[in-house]
Enzyme design. Structure first.
Site, mmCIF file in Angstrom:
data_model
loop_
_atom_site.group_PDB
_atom_site.id
_atom_site.type_symbol
_atom_site.label_atom_id
_atom_site.label_comp_id
_atom_site.label_asym_id
_atom_site.label_seq_id
_atom_site.Cartn_x
_atom_site.Cartn_y
_atom_site.Cartn_z
ATOM 1 C CG ASP A 54 -2.042 0.788 0.757
ATOM 2 O OD1 ASP A 54 -1.994 2.262 1.296
ATOM 3 O OD2 ASP A 54 -3.071 0.028 0.970
ATOM 4 C CG HIS A 88 -5.327 4.336 1.073
ATOM 5 N ND1 HIS A 88 -4.893 3.063 1.047
ATOM 6 C CD2 HIS A 88 -6.956 4.166 1.368
ATOM 7 C CE1 HIS A 88 -5.691 2.260 0.094
ATOM 8 N NE2 HIS A 88 -7.214 3.166 0.800
ATOM 9 C CB SER A 271 -9.698 0.099 -0.059
ATOM 10 O OG SER A 271 -8.849 0.970 -0.907
#
Length: 508
Positions: A54, A88, A271
């Site tokens: 990620d 994120h 996600s």
């Protein structure tokens, strides 16, 4: 479009004075839907590593402290010494392996596999990064995801979470051969690969006339468990991509997540749904460390609820995953796999002694022509039998109506004798039923009144007169009721009704 296409939206969850245990209260509904209390009685994911490929993870986040191994930054050349936001990636890691903080870990984010470890590998940039502009314009990042997948597979990952992707639109193919190969490499090494399907489901400019969203990669590569997002009603979240790559779904709307430092957010996105499924996959691998990726995927599929009536659909795949049910399904699959592999040792499966050399049987040259000849003769015989049967069917005797049979001199050998007219049929004035069901001698000739034409299911007339022989049904049916009491008048055309039709039915 990478993380920006999949991350969804973030909103600050709490002001600084708020207490982190409010986060856990907000999580309770999702945890209950996933059956986490029952699942955690079986395992919490110990000794399992989930690679979060990620934007990077903040290892000092207090809900993740001590559970994160920082892997390589494959965008280091692009970052150029700047500090990435790690927003994120930290969100996703908290959903997978967050263990909370405070007394008994009762505050903050609790992940699906709170005893698992995270291997953090930075492969994508995000808008909050100082280097995001260079990331978008640089071609050096194109193979970063593939390299991150391979690194994870080579450094002990049991599960790889890919909450990222590029959508494929007409005129732009986003399949990357290096990524496809890397995923195949990871699955070949026994790693479970989970990915998000994308957040373009409510983009009218990308959804086609059938309501299908663009395919996203790596979610659409073979072997990947592609995850859609659901809302509290268990239906597809409007932003979640709708297409045939979707395998299953998980909650993805309004989820609390941990951010870098002490921040918390409410997050929407596929996600987040992908991270939840990766956490459940980690529980399965903790329970069954050697279970093949395909069986882990099957256990997840068998755990689903709230799926389409026909079993599968492009909105939520097979349905919404459930951790408790997934562990039960994995136990069943593991038991079946061990039973299937049971048996004699490999050296004894073919008998008590080693098999001898294979005997080669030589086929004479005349075998093939003989087989062909036999086949042709057999087929010809069948065709001939059909032709003969049709010929007999066409020559089958038909009873002629009264007045149509040729008249001839009376007598046993004349044309009107028992043998009947030359056509082979019996006129009504030449034969009638005998006591045994056969045909008796012909009666003397006498004029017969001609009644109106009737169908052959007309009841017998009063007086007990013997029935005449009705002509057969043109469709090959035989009358089941009594025949009419007298033949039609000479030259009259008989009417045939269908024996099984009700009154007024179409004649056969």
């Amino acid at each position: 479009m990478l993380a920006a296409a999949l991350a969804g939206a973030w909103l600050p969850l709490l002001a600084p004075p708020a207490h982190a245990d409010e986060i856990r209260d907000r999580q309770r509904g999702v945890l209950d839907e996933l059956g986490m209390d029952a699942a955690w009685k079986v395992t919490k994911g110990g000794n399992v590593t989930v690679a979060v490929v990620d934007s990077g993870v903040d290892p000092k986040q207090k809900d993740l402290a001590g559970s994160v191994t920082v892997g390589p930054n494959l965008l280091a050349a692009i970052d150029g010494g700047s500090k990435p936001a790690h927003l994120h990636g930290t969100n996703m890691a908290s959903l997978i392996a967050g263990h909370g903080h405070g007394p008994g870990g009762g505050a903050g984010i609790i992940g699906i596999a709170p005893e698992s470890r995270v291997l953090a590998i930075r492969v994508i940039g995000e808008k909050e990064d100082p280097s995001y502009g260079r990331y978008r314009s640089s071609r050096e990042a194109e193979d970063a995801v593939a390299k991150g997948i391979r690194y994870a597979a080579d450094h002990g990952a049991d599960v790889i979470n890919l909450s990222l992707g590029k959508i494929s639109v007409p005129g732009r193919d986003t399949e990357i051969p290096a990524e496809r190969d890397a995923i195949g490499y990871a699955i070949g090494k026994g790693v479970v690969v989970v990915s998000a399907v994308g957040n373009n489901g409510d983009d009218s400019g990308l959804v086609d006339g059938d309501g299908f969203s663009p395919y996203s990669y790596p979610a659409s590569y073979p072997g990947v468990i592609a995850v859609a997002a659901t809302q509290p009603s268990h239906e597809r979240a409007p932003f979640s991509n709708r297409n045939l790559s979707v395998v299953l779904s998980a909650p993805g709307a309004g989820l609390p997540v941990a951010g870098p430092g002490d921040s918390y957010y409410v997050s929407d996105g596929t996600s987040d749904a992908s991270a939840l499924v990766s956490g459940i996959a980690a529980l399965i691998r903790a329970r069954h460390p050697n279970m093949a990726p395909a069986l882990v995927s099957q256990a997840l599929i068998e755990s689903t609820r709230f799926g389409p009536k026909n079993g599968y659909g492009p909105d939520v795949g097979f349905g919404e995953v459930n951790a408790e049910r997934a562990l039960n399904a994995a136990d069943t699959l593991a038991k079946g796999a061990s039973t299937a592999s049971a048996g004699q040792p490999g050296g004894k499966r073919f008998g008590g002694r080693d098999p001898g050399p294979v005997t080669i049987v030589h086929r004479p040259v005349w075998v093939t022509p003989t087989v062909i000849a036999v086949t042709v003769i057999g087929v010809g015989g069948v065709v001939g039998a059909v032709v003969i049967a049709l010929a007999f069917h066409r020559r089958h005797p038909r009873v002629q109506p009264a007045g149509m049979a040729p008249a001839g001199p009376a007598g046993p050998t004349g044309p009107a004798g028992p043998a009947g007219p030359p056509g082979g049929g019996f006129g009504p004035s030449q034969a009638r039923p005998g006591p045994g069901g056969g045909f008796g001698p012909p009666p003397p000739r006498r004029p017969v009144p001609a009644p109106p034409a009737t169908s052959y299911d007309t009841p017998r007339q009063p007086g007990g007169a013997p029935p005449a022989f009705a002509p057969p049904d043109p469709a090959g049916h035989r009358p089941s009721g009594p025949a009419s009491s007298a033949p039609p008048a000479p030259g009259a055309r008989p009417s045939f009704g269908a024996p099984d039709e009700p009154s007024g039915g179409t004649p056969v």
